[in-house]
Design a protein around this motif. Structure first.
Motif, PDB file in Angstrom:
ATOM      1  N   ILE A   1     -12.699   6.834   3.951  1.00  0.00           N
ATOM      2  CA  ILE A   1     -11.578   7.762   3.793  1.00  0.00           C
ATOM      3  C   ILE A   1     -11.907   8.835   2.766  1.00  0.00           C
ATOM      4  CG2 ILE A   1      -9.142   7.964   3.132  1.00  0.00           C
ATOM      5  CD1 ILE A   1      -8.692   5.225   4.149  1.00  0.00           C
TER       6      ILE A   1
ATOM      7  N   THR B   1      -8.313  19.842  -3.535  1.00  0.00           N
ATOM      8  CA  THR B   1      -8.678  19.369  -4.868  1.00  0.00           C
ATOM      9  C   THR B   1     -10.168  19.464  -5.087  1.00  0.00           C
ATOM     10  OG1 THR B   1      -7.127  17.641  -4.299  1.00  0.00           O
ATOM     11  CG2 THR B   1      -8.060  17.571  -6.491  1.00  0.00           C
TER      12      THR B   1
ATOM     13  N   LYS C   1     -16.867  12.083  17.828  1.00  0.00           N
ATOM     14  CA  LYS C   1     -16.760  13.528  17.648  1.00  0.00           C
ATOM     15  C   LYS C   1     -18.072  14.250  17.951  1.00  0.00           C
ATOM     16  CE  LYS C   1     -12.619  12.986  16.170  1.00  0.00           C
ATOM     17  NZ  LYS C   1     -11.706  13.603  15.261  1.00  0.00           N
TER      18      LYS C   1
ATOM     19  N   SER D   1     -18.540  16.004   3.181  1.00  0.00           N
ATOM     20  CA  SER D   1     -17.414  15.657   4.043  1.00  0.00           C
ATOM     21  C   SER D   1     -16.303  15.094   3.171  1.00  0.00           C
ATOM     22  CB  SER D   1     -17.875  14.637   5.067  1.00  0.00           C
ATOM     23  OG  SER D   1     -16.785  14.215   5.813  1.00  0.00           O
ATOM     24  N   VAL D   2     -15.159  15.751   3.171  1.00  0.00           N
ATOM     25  CA  VAL D   2     -14.056  15.340   2.310  1.00  0.00           C
ATOM     26  C   VAL D   2     -12.827  15.121   3.189  1.00  0.00           C
ATOM     27  CG1 VAL D   2     -12.566  16.101   0.417  1.00  0.00           C
ATOM     28  CG2 VAL D   2     -14.987  16.628   0.351  1.00  0.00           C
ATOM     29  N   SER D   3     -12.053  14.082   2.889  1.00  0.00           N
ATOM     30  CA  SER D   3     -10.868  13.813   3.700  1.00  0.00           C
ATOM     31  C   SER D   3      -9.870  14.949   3.530  1.00  0.00           C
ATOM     32  CB  SER D   3     -10.228  12.503   3.260  1.00  0.00           C
ATOM     33  OG  SER D   3      -9.713  12.659   1.972  1.00  0.00           O
TER      34      SER D   3
ATOM     35  N   PRO E   1     -15.813  14.405  10.873  1.00  0.00           N
ATOM     36  CA  PRO E   1     -16.279  15.167  12.034  1.00  0.00           C
ATOM     37  C   PRO E   1     -15.180  15.583  13.016  1.00  0.00           C
ATOM     38  CG  PRO E   1     -17.788  13.413  11.557  1.00  0.00           C
ATOM     39  CD  PRO E   1     -16.662  13.263  10.573  1.00  0.00           C
TER      40      PRO E   1
ATOM     41  N   GLN F   1      -6.828  15.020   2.855  1.00  0.00           N
ATOM     42  CA  GLN F   1      -5.902  14.935   1.714  1.00  0.00           C
ATOM     43  C   GLN F   1      -6.523  15.492   0.439  1.00  0.00           C
ATOM     44  OE1 GLN F   1      -6.698  12.308   3.621  1.00  0.00           O
ATOM     45  NE2 GLN F   1      -4.862  11.285   4.344  1.00  0.00           N
ATOM     46  N   ALA F   2      -7.844  15.355   0.319  1.00  0.00           N
ATOM     47  CA  ALA F   2      -8.487  15.747  -0.944  1.00  0.00           C
ATOM     48  C   ALA F   2      -9.187  17.092  -0.841  1.00  0.00           C
ATOM     49  CB  ALA F   2      -9.472  14.671  -1.370  1.00  0.00           C
TER      50      ALA F   2
END
Lengths: 344, 442
Positions: free
Chosen positions: B384, A91, B399, A83-85, A44, A87-88
């Motif tokens: 993560i 990809t 947030k 929701s994807v971090s 978020p 870094q990824a």
């Protein structure tokens, strides 16, 4: 080893190894068959993609996802937010997990050309800026000589700050943080003289400070950050759908069509551009393979660009409170950069 | 030569200085100048910490507000618990639809009902109850949590689970009141005495079969709405991941440990390399491999359930750690035990399950529970990779536009939650140790 380094290297490898296979088949058919749109956001971020206390997603970027879902299905709810971090993120788009990415990602040349993805437009023009305490008397970023500046690590903000400091011989002392909450706490406790980041997030932070009036965003913008949706490289029809969903919202604002008056406009408007956009006449929908009322559905269910801006970013109730007037996010006719090619 | 006469002296109460509070304090807190000084410094530190926490967290805190701005308007320096309170449902259940929360609550309640007989003293056949908890309960709760259409396999397992739960509960109730098991009680119910073992079995299995068919017919018309896993989150998701991890890590660990000590080279090499591979890679790497790399090797358009990938990764990872704990426990068992078991003619599996494991597992309890606690805490890493477990939810609060920047209170709340859960686990392990310890009290 630093976690982010490790993760980045894995993901970099994954991106290189990613077969463009997923892109060759038609994303639209896959999405229609599945019955919902998979739209990727990040963890978020205030105003752009947030979770509310009831577990629903909302925000400017989420609204773009909803617009695409409304264009395809005629129902903005036929969309799943992933929701994807960070870094990824690329990809997950490359391997076909997400159909579309809309998550305050900056459109840069290297990303557009090297990562196997295509940016389809800009839904928010951002730029890096500084926040300082008013009582310091600083009014320009060029006065930050030798100052301690807090920044979140691993972002382009850190890089831009270094460049800015070198170009202007400011000798800025850079203090990096992993978590922006900790960064802001440090700033509030006097641990640094200024905080830097995208101006939209600076504005969001100031709203969250105990006494917002004590803080000031400096006028300088030290970088260009055009944020927008992106799709996998190679599926042009899909890219068109995402591109024109956003353009339809911008165009609607320009033509004065809102979610409130769209029904009336469709029934009674004599204006040819409006009638074309809403599918009353012409065959604009055929080119992108959607139903005649695709743009009508977007405007009816999600709103035009001005509406979603005010609702989440602008001065609407509970929004971030970033003024639109005088910024790049104004319509071109008001001196901004928001411009949609004609829909004809 | 002195003659020692065993005369009994009257017992004298210990000196007052040893038992009175003042005496105790004098001995332990003020025995020297340095100790007195240290006592005062410590007391002062405790005072300022407790006072600070009290003022910030309770006295000046805001409990009812609609936004963080309102909190600031009411109290500038206090905690804003209103944000945490507004988010409680999300913290516990994630994005699970609010109308369906009863399913999670019921699932957790059923787990307690299922496992309660294990703690009741007069109930028989506890091993069976324990096994069904591990093998049948997951189907019942899994269906409750995810819902949707049931395949034929799911229908059968669900029926088995419901029959088993009913059987367990009746069996336990009978056990508590009469001390008998369910099969033993059946003939008494019909007033028959002195039945043969065979008749007893037949009666019991007829009962099971009849109720199986009845439940199967009933469940065909029953179903709950499908909730996609992406809506799972919060503490619920943390408990699902760590629960499955805990339930599967121990059996997996025992098998791997036995494999590593095996005399068969292939089994040994495979187990050893599996253990070493997973132990030398950080969990986050395993998670990233499972969720981002793995789909690249799958056919196009085929998206595996990320939650399942994560759970499998967590299970494998922890099985490897537990394997080493179990191996350590096995090595404490003297060789004589193995030889003794062989001498009385027990085979490998009998030796392991009746002689070695019961002794070894007892020694391993502190380590095993330590691993389980760290497993529970490690699951927060899934936030993560984009699953909204309890930590992901807590971080999202800062947030959410009404609560923008509210990050301390949620994290403190999370710390309290984790402390409670881990402390209970740790206490329970101490209790288990005390209960199982037959000798070597120290």
């Amino acid at each position: 080893m630093k976690l982010s380094t490790l993760v980045t290297s894995i993901v970099a490898f994954a991106v290189m190894a990613a077969p463009a296979a997923a892109a060759t088949s038609k994303t639209l058919d896959l999405v229609k068959k599945r019955g919902n749109l998979r739209c990727q956001v990040g963890t978020p971020s205030g105003g752009f993609y947030n979770l509310d206390a009831d577990g629903n997603w909302y925000g400017l970027d989420v609204a773009v996802c909803q617009a695409v879902a409304a264009a395809i299905f005629g129902d903005k709810g036929k969309m799943e937010v992933q929701s994807v971090s960070s870094q990824a993120r690329f990809t997950a788009l490359a391997n076909g997990e997400s159909d579309l990415l809309c998550r305050t990602a900056t459109w840069t040349m290297s990303r557009d050309t090297q990562l196997g993805l295509d940016f389809t437009g800009v839904n928010f023009y951002d730029g890096q800026g500084f926040t300082v305490l008013k009582e310091t008397g600083i009014t320009s970023a060029l006065q930050l000589k030798g100052a301690k500046v807090c920044v979140t690590s691993g972002t382009t903000s850190e890089l831009n700050l270094t460049d800015f400091s070198r170009e202007n011989n400011l000798n800025i002392d850079i203090v990096t943080f992993e978590d922006w909450n900790v960064r802001d706490d440090t700033y509030l406790k006097g641990g640094c003289d200024a905080v830097t980041g995208d101006k939209s997030s600076m504005a969001a932070n100031i709203v969250s400070f105990p006494v917002p009036a004590n803080h000031l965003i400096l006028p300088e913008t030290i970088s260009k950050e055009p944020l927008g949706p992106a799709v996998r490289h190679g599926d042009n029809q899909w890219a068109d759908i995402v591109r024109w969903s956003l353009f339809a919202m911008i165009n609607a604002e320009e033509l004065g069509v809102t979610s409130a008056n769209v029904d009336d406009m469709r029934a009674n408007s004599k204006s040819v551009p409006i009638r074309r956009m809403l599918g009353v006449e012409g065959n604009l929908n055929e080119g992108i393979g959607l139903s005649k009322d695709w743009a009508y559905n977007i405007i009816k269910q999600v709103g035009n660009y001005g509406e979603i801006y005010e609702k989440y970013i602008g001065s609407g109730k509970g929004a971030l409170g970033i003024k639109r007037k005088g910024t790049l996010n104004e319509l071109w006719s008001n001196g901004g950069l928001m411009y949609s090619p004609p829909m004809r | 030569m002195a003659i020692i006469k065993p005369t009994k002296r009257s017992t004298i109460a210990p000196p007052l200085s040893e038992t009175s509070p003042v005496g105790w304090m004098k001995k332990h807190l003020f025995s020297s100048t340095l100790n007195t000084l240290l006592t005062f410094v410590t007391l002062f530190l405790i005072y300022i910490t407790v006072k600070g926490l009290w003022v910030w967290g309770i006295a000046d805190a805001v409990w009812v507000a609609d936004s963080r701005r309102e909190c600031f308007d009411i109290s500038m320096d206090g905690a804003c618990w209103a944000g945490v309170i507004a988010w409680l449902d999300s913290i516990f259940y994630g994005r699970y639809p609010r109308d369906e929360l009863w399913r999670i609550n019921l699932g957790i309640l059923l787990l307690f009902v299922w496992m309660a007989p294990l703690w009741l003293p007069r109930v028989k056949a506890k091993i069976y109850i324990g096994l069904t908890t591990v093998f049948l309960y997951p189907f019942l709760s899994g269906y409750l949590f995810s819902g949707g259409d049931k395949g034929i396999f799911m229908q059968l397992m669900l029926t088995a689970a419901i029959v088993c739960l009913a059987g367990n509960t009746i069996h336990a109730t009978i056990g508590v009141f009469t001390g008998h098991s369910l099969p033993e009680f059946l003939p008494r119910l019909f007033g028959i005495k002195d039945v043969q073992e065979k008749t007893l079995h037949n009666m019991f299995f007829t009962l099971i079969a009849v109720s199986f068919v009845a439940v199967f017919m009933w469940q065909m018309g029953w179903g709950v709405e499908k909730i996609p896993w992406t809506k799972w989150g919060g503490l619920f998701l943390t408990l699902v991941i760590s629960g499955v991890g805990i339930a599967s890590a121990l059996p997996g660990g025992i098998i791997l440990a036995l494999g590593r000590r095996s005399k068969m080279p292939v089994v040994r090499v495979l187990s050893t390399s599996f253990i070493e591979l997973f132990r030398s890679v950080p969990l986050i790497t395993v998670l990233f491999m499972a969720t981002t790399m793995f789909p690249l090797f799958l056919p196009e358009g085929f998206v595996l359930n990320k939650l399942v990938q994560v759970i499998i990764a967590v299970c494998l990872f922890n099985a490897c750690y537990l394997a080493e704990v179990v191996r350590g426990g096995l090595q404490t068992i003297p060789k004589g035990q193995f030889e003794g078991a062989h001498t009385v003619g027990l085979g490998y599996w009998q030796t392991m399950s009746f002689i070695i494991m019961p002794q070894a597992l007892k020694h391993m309890i502190p380590n095993i529970v330590g691993n389980f606690i760290s497993l529970l805490k490690d699951t927060t890493l899934v936030s993560i990779i984009g699953l909204f477990d309890v930590l992901g939810m807590l971080r999202s609060i800062s947030k959410d536009l009404p609560w923008l920047g509210l990050h301390r209170e949620p994290l403190i709340f999370g710390a309290i939650l984790f402390f409670l859960i881990c402390f209970v686990m740790s206490k329970y392990s101490r209790h288990l140790e005390a209960k199982l310890s037959t000798e070597h009290k120290n």
